[in-house]
Design a protein around this motif. Structure first.
Motif, PDB file in Angstrom:
ATOM      1  N   VAL A 263       0.922  -1.349  -0.066  1.00  0.00           N
ATOM      2  CA  VAL A 263      -0.103   0.130  -0.026  1.00  0.00           C
ATOM      3  C   VAL A 263       0.723   1.269  -0.030  1.00  0.00           C
ATOM      4  O   VAL A 263       0.488   2.350  -0.535  1.00  0.00           O
ATOM      5  N   PHE A 264       2.052   1.202   0.863  1.00  0.00           N
ATOM      6  CA  PHE A 264       2.901   2.401   0.767  1.00  0.00           C
ATOM      7  C   PHE A 264       4.135   2.032  -0.040  1.00  0.00           C
ATOM      8  O   PHE A 264       5.058   3.184   0.111  1.00  0.00           O
ATOM      9  N   THR A 265       4.396   1.178  -0.785  1.00  0.00           N
ATOM     10  CA  THR A 265       5.486   1.132  -1.693  1.00  0.00           C
ATOM     11  C   THR A 265       5.048   1.091  -3.152  1.00  0.00           C
ATOM     12  O   THR A 265       6.109   1.320  -4.042  1.00  0.00           O
ATOM     13  N   GLN A 266       3.785   0.833  -3.399  1.00  0.00           N
ATOM     14  CA  GLN A 266       3.421   1.006  -5.113  1.00  0.00           C
ATOM     15  C   GLN A 266       2.585   2.104  -5.171  1.00  0.00           C
ATOM     16  O   GLN A 266       1.531   2.103  -4.826  1.00  0.00           O
ATOM     17  N   GLU A 267       3.093   3.039  -6.031  1.00  0.00           N
ATOM     18  CA  GLU A 267       2.389   4.102  -6.116  1.00  0.00           C
ATOM     19  C   GLU A 267       1.181   4.171  -6.824  1.00  0.00           C
ATOM     20  O   GLU A 267       1.154   3.276  -7.766  1.00  0.00           O
ATOM     21  N   GLN A 268       0.287   4.666  -6.541  1.00  0.00           N
ATOM     22  CA  GLN A 268      -0.996   4.780  -7.263  1.00  0.00           C
ATOM     23  C   GLN A 268      -1.789   3.455  -7.267  1.00  0.00           C
ATOM     24  O   GLN A 268      -2.441   3.068  -8.268  1.00  0.00           O
ATOM     25  N   ASN A 269      -1.579   2.553  -6.300  1.00  0.00           N
ATOM     26  CA  ASN A 269      -2.300   1.271  -6.277  1.00  0.00           C
ATOM     27  C   ASN A 269      -3.801   1.669  -6.020  1.00  0.00           C
ATOM     28  O   ASN A 269      -4.021   2.619  -5.563  1.00  0.00           O
ATOM     29  N   PRO A 355       7.999   3.182  13.641  1.00  0.00           N
ATOM     30  CA  PRO A 355       6.893   3.256  12.808  1.00  0.00           C
ATOM     31  C   PRO A 355       7.214   3.491  11.258  1.00  0.00           C
ATOM     32  O   PRO A 355       6.888   4.434  10.814  1.00  0.00           O
ATOM     33  N   MET A 356       8.091   2.678  10.884  1.00  0.00           N
ATOM     34  CA  MET A 356       8.558   2.977   9.305  1.00  0.00           C
ATOM     35  C   MET A 356       7.370   3.099   8.224  1.00  0.00           C
ATOM     36  O   MET A 356       7.388   4.072   7.481  1.00  0.00           O
ATOM     37  N   LYS A 357       6.370   2.337   8.460  1.00  0.00           N
ATOM     38  CA  LYS A 357       5.139   2.510   7.244  1.00  0.00           C
ATOM     39  C   LYS A 357       5.700   2.115   6.002  1.00  0.00           C
ATOM     40  O   LYS A 357       5.178   1.163   5.287  1.00  0.00           O
ATOM     41  N   TYR A 358       6.528   3.071   5.460  1.00  0.00           N
ATOM     42  CA  TYR A 358       7.167   2.961   4.119  1.00  0.00           C
ATOM     43  C   TYR A 358       8.321   2.359   4.043  1.00  0.00           C
ATOM     44  O   TYR A 358       9.437   2.881   4.456  1.00  0.00           O
ATOM     45  N   GLY A 365      13.727  10.317   2.077  1.00  0.00           N
ATOM     46  CA  GLY A 365      12.399  10.175   1.521  1.00  0.00           C
ATOM     47  C   GLY A 365      12.055  10.649   0.396  1.00  0.00           C
ATOM     48  O   GLY A 365      10.887  10.757   0.001  1.00  0.00           O
ATOM     49  N   PHE A 366      13.107  10.945  -0.392  1.00  0.00           N
ATOM     50  CA  PHE A 366      12.862  11.450  -1.812  1.00  0.00           C
ATOM     51  C   PHE A 366      12.110  10.570  -2.604  1.00  0.00           C
ATOM     52  O   PHE A 366      12.748   9.249  -2.619  1.00  0.00           O
ATOM     53  N   GLY A 367      11.128  10.810  -3.290  1.00  0.00           N
ATOM     54  CA  GLY A 367      10.537   9.631  -4.410  1.00  0.00           C
ATOM     55  C   GLY A 367       9.269   8.999  -3.956  1.00  0.00           C
ATOM     56  O   GLY A 367       8.646   8.407  -5.153  1.00  0.00           O
ATOM     57  N   PHE A 368       8.943   8.915  -2.764  1.00  0.00           N
ATOM     58  CA  PHE A 368       7.473   7.951  -2.469  1.00  0.00           C
ATOM     59  C   PHE A 368       6.240   8.955  -2.079  1.00  0.00           C
ATOM     60  O   PHE A 368       6.618  10.066  -1.619  1.00  0.00           O
ATOM     61  N   ASP A 369       5.119   8.243  -2.634  1.00  0.00           N
ATOM     62  CA  ASP A 369       3.966   9.033  -2.460  1.00  0.00           C
ATOM     63  C   ASP A 369       3.489   9.113  -0.932  1.00  0.00           C
ATOM     64  O   ASP A 369       3.875   7.858  -0.170  1.00  0.00           O
ATOM     65  N   GLU A 437      -1.865   7.906  10.150  1.00  0.00           N
ATOM     66  CA  GLU A 437      -2.089   8.416   9.027  1.00  0.00           C
ATOM     67  C   GLU A 437      -3.043   9.402   8.878  1.00  0.00           C
ATOM     68  O   GLU A 437      -4.353   9.248   9.665  1.00  0.00           O
ATOM     69  N   PHE A 438      -2.524  10.502   8.764  1.00  0.00           N
ATOM     70  CA  PHE A 438      -3.321  11.788   8.580  1.00  0.00           C
ATOM     71  C   PHE A 438      -4.416  12.294   9.612  1.00  0.00           C
ATOM     72  O   PHE A 438      -5.508  12.460   9.191  1.00  0.00           O
ATOM     73  N   GLY A 439      -4.084  11.876  10.875  1.00  0.00           N
ATOM     74  CA  GLY A 439      -4.896  12.678  11.880  1.00  0.00           C
ATOM     75  C   GLY A 439      -5.897  11.733  12.275  1.00  0.00           C
ATOM     76  O   GLY A 439      -6.893  12.183  13.008  1.00  0.00           O
ATOM     77  N   LEU A 440      -5.933  10.241  11.717  1.00  0.00           N
ATOM     78  CA  LEU A 440      -7.354   9.478  11.889  1.00  0.00           C
ATOM     79  C   LEU A 440      -7.259   9.035  13.362  1.00  0.00           C
ATOM     80  O   LEU A 440      -8.609   8.879  13.882  1.00  0.00           O
ATOM     81  N   ARG A 441      -6.148   8.859  14.074  1.00  0.00           N
ATOM     82  CA  ARG A 441      -6.318   8.311  15.559  1.00  0.00           C
ATOM     83  C   ARG A 441      -6.931   9.272  16.342  1.00  0.00           C
ATOM     84  O   ARG A 441      -8.129   9.051  17.123  1.00  0.00           O
ATOM     85  N   ARG A 442      -6.578  10.504  16.351  1.00  0.00           N
ATOM     86  CA  ARG A 442      -7.147  11.438  16.865  1.00  0.00           C
ATOM     87  C   ARG A 442      -8.688  11.676  16.792  1.00  0.00           C
ATOM     88  O   ARG A 442      -9.700  11.824  17.669  1.00  0.00           O
ATOM     89  N   GLN A 443      -9.051  11.915  15.532  1.00  0.00           N
ATOM     90  CA  GLN A 443     -10.616  11.900  14.978  1.00  0.00           C
ATOM     91  C   GLN A 443     -11.210  10.466  15.638  1.00  0.00           C
ATOM     92  O   GLN A 443     -12.217  10.714  16.260  1.00  0.00           O
ATOM     93  N   ASP A 444     -10.694   9.599  15.555  1.00  0.00           N
ATOM     94  CA  ASP A 444     -11.411   8.191  15.831  1.00  0.00           C
ATOM     95  C   ASP A 444     -11.645   8.361  17.596  1.00  0.00           C
ATOM     96  O   ASP A 444     -12.639   7.983  18.094  1.00  0.00           O
TER      97      ASP A 444
END
Length: 489
Positions: A263-269, A355-358, A365-369, A437-444
């Protein structure tokens, strides 16, 4: 498109193309060229979108010359950006430098750097987009309906981020108010929500379905617009409305990747609904903020080169919520090899997981979405919505099971005993699947009424009113009695 945006942003073409904002609240018209001549082409409008998309970047942030070179914190990956600042308020991240977000000491007068305003200045971007929308609508461009839809989608997104952090804020959605220097009172929640909802629906109605695999990747489409509307309904606990928009999302062609790592290594999946595109000239602050300064190898990656100053980590208490067989642990490092070829782990100096994630490390970090919205969130949200509407039915469980099956884990029978049990399970499962991921835990945690309780259990002195952040004091002072402070500050 994003590489183009980053290049053009250096020129900041939009500041001389249409109305801009000189301070946080009030727009000032810049007439460096004849505003009546803008826009003359679709390319003019695309250039005008640059500073708005640039807010969702992977670097520290950028300066806004329309506000005197004020520094804007990134809305995505920077160390004080939206992702980091909100994550460190939760159990998924520990802030090693104790910034005011994580310690719940953020006050109206808190100054985090020379800009002071951090996120609240996006109020001015809403006004800028209102001006841009007005100019596009008044133009003769053949494609103006789609361009207006894109601009309204962006405006809705900025409003959503502001609403998430501050509640309803004073924004200008009527172009007739842009030249008026009088301050506007904060609207009611109903009125503010109506404005967001209208913008998001306009984007859904006027934009292409999705941009995965196209040259327009990185621009808004129906997918992210629907996702934002879905999140708004979740925030409001409008379960039936959320179910309808969530069902639409499940029919758009998105699908889980077979392997979580990809999910985090293949762009535009096909799982990614929206991401900030990377490129060879796009610095990403993700790795420097999580890697120990003496790290040589992490998850099989040589990380010798590149910046490393570890500002945040995943607490072991959160790491321990994963089952040993959970395949998502392959993206979180419980140990690393240091420059002395020693393995440093939990028992000999590593204070929290990495938490590497990517997992495909690239220097700096150059190059990944950078992924902001994805389909696994849709499935887990639909499980939650269905549970709220009808309890832990077979349909509700089936949504969640798609996610747990990929992770190689199971849903215990005790988790589906009743609505409360499944609600508790889903909150924990969302944390494991969507960490950092983008503030989700706080929202949850806010949606489940757990943010403050969670902080207090960690020993943080947090109070109930701190589910919202304070309006900056200079805004309150400048506006006099027109703009009210959030309760408790």
């Amino acid at each position: 498109m994003y590489s183009t945006i980053r290049t053009l942003f250096l020129g900041f073409l939009f500041c001389c193309s249409f109305s801009a904002c000189n301070d946080i609240l009030e727009p000032e018209i810049y007439n460096q060229i004849d505003a009546e001549q803008f826009p003359q082409s679709e390319a003019d409008v695309v250039s005008a979108f640059i500073p708005f998309y640039a807010q969702f970047n992977t670097d520290y942030g950028s300066t806004d010359i329309t506000r005197g070179n004020v520094f804007d914190f990134s809305l995505s990956a920077s160390f004080l950006g939206y992702t980091w600042a909100t994550s460190t308020q939760t159990d998924e991240a520990f802030d090693l430098f104790f910034f005011p977000y994580s310690t719940y000491t953020l006050g109206p007068a808190t100054v985090l750097n020379s800009s002071g305003e951090a996120f609240y200045n996006r109020v001015s971007y809403v006004a800028k987009l209102t001006s841009l929308i007005d100019k596009i609508e008044s133009s003769d461009l053949a494609n103006k309906e789609a361009l207006v839809a894109e601009a309204r989608g962006l405006r809705g997104w900025f409003q959503y981020v502001l609403f998430d952090l501050y509640g309803p804020v004073s924004v200008k959605l009527d172009p007739a108010t842009l030249d008026d220097n009088d301050f506007l009172a904060r609207p009611s929640e109903a009125d503010y929500v109506a404005g967001m909802e209208s913008d998001m629906m306009a984007a859904i109605d006027g934009l292409p379905s999705r941009y995965n695999g196209t040259n327009d990747w990185g621009r808004l489409s129906q997918g992210p617009a629907r996702m934002l509307l879905f999140k708004l309904y979740l925030h409001l606990k409008e379960w039936e409305e959320a179910a309808a928009i969530g069902e639409d999302l499940t029919e758009m062609g998105y699908a889980l990747q077979d392997d979580y790592k990809t999910v985090f290594t293949q762009e535009q999946n096909s799982e990614v609904i929206f991401a900030v595109p990377g490129g060879p000239a796009t610095f990403n602050i993700w790795y420097p903020c999580i890697l120990p300064f003496d790290a040589k190898e992490v998850l099989g990656n040589d990380v010798t080169m590149g910046e490393k100053y570890k500002l945040n980590e995943m607490p072991w208490s959160f790491y321990d919520t994963y089952a040993p067989e959970d395949e998502r642990l392959e993206t979180i490092a419980a140990e690393y090899v240091n420059n002395g070829d020693q393995v440093i782990g939990r028992g000999n100096g590593l204070s929290g997981a990495i938490p590497m994630k990517y997992t495909n490390y690239v220097e700096n970090g150059f190059g990944f979405d950078f992924v902001l919205l994805r389909y696994a969130d849709v499935l887990l949200s639909m499980a939650e919505v269905t549970n709220e509407l009808e309890g832990p039915s077979a349909t509700a469980v089936a949504y969640a099971k798609q996610v747990t099956d990929r992770a190689g884990t199971t849903i215990p029978s005790s988790a589906t005993a009743d609505r409360d049990a499944f609600r508790t399970f889903l909150l924990a499962e969302r944390g494991r699947e969507l960490y950092w991921e983008f503030g989700l835990r706080r929202q949850d945690l806010i949606r489940h009424g757990k943010l403050i309780e969670n902080a207090q259990l960690r020993g943080v002195s947090a109070a109930a009113h701190q589910v919202l952040w304070p309006i900056p004091s200079d805004v309150i002072i400048e506006a006099g009695t027109v703009i009210e402070q959030n309760p408790g500050y």
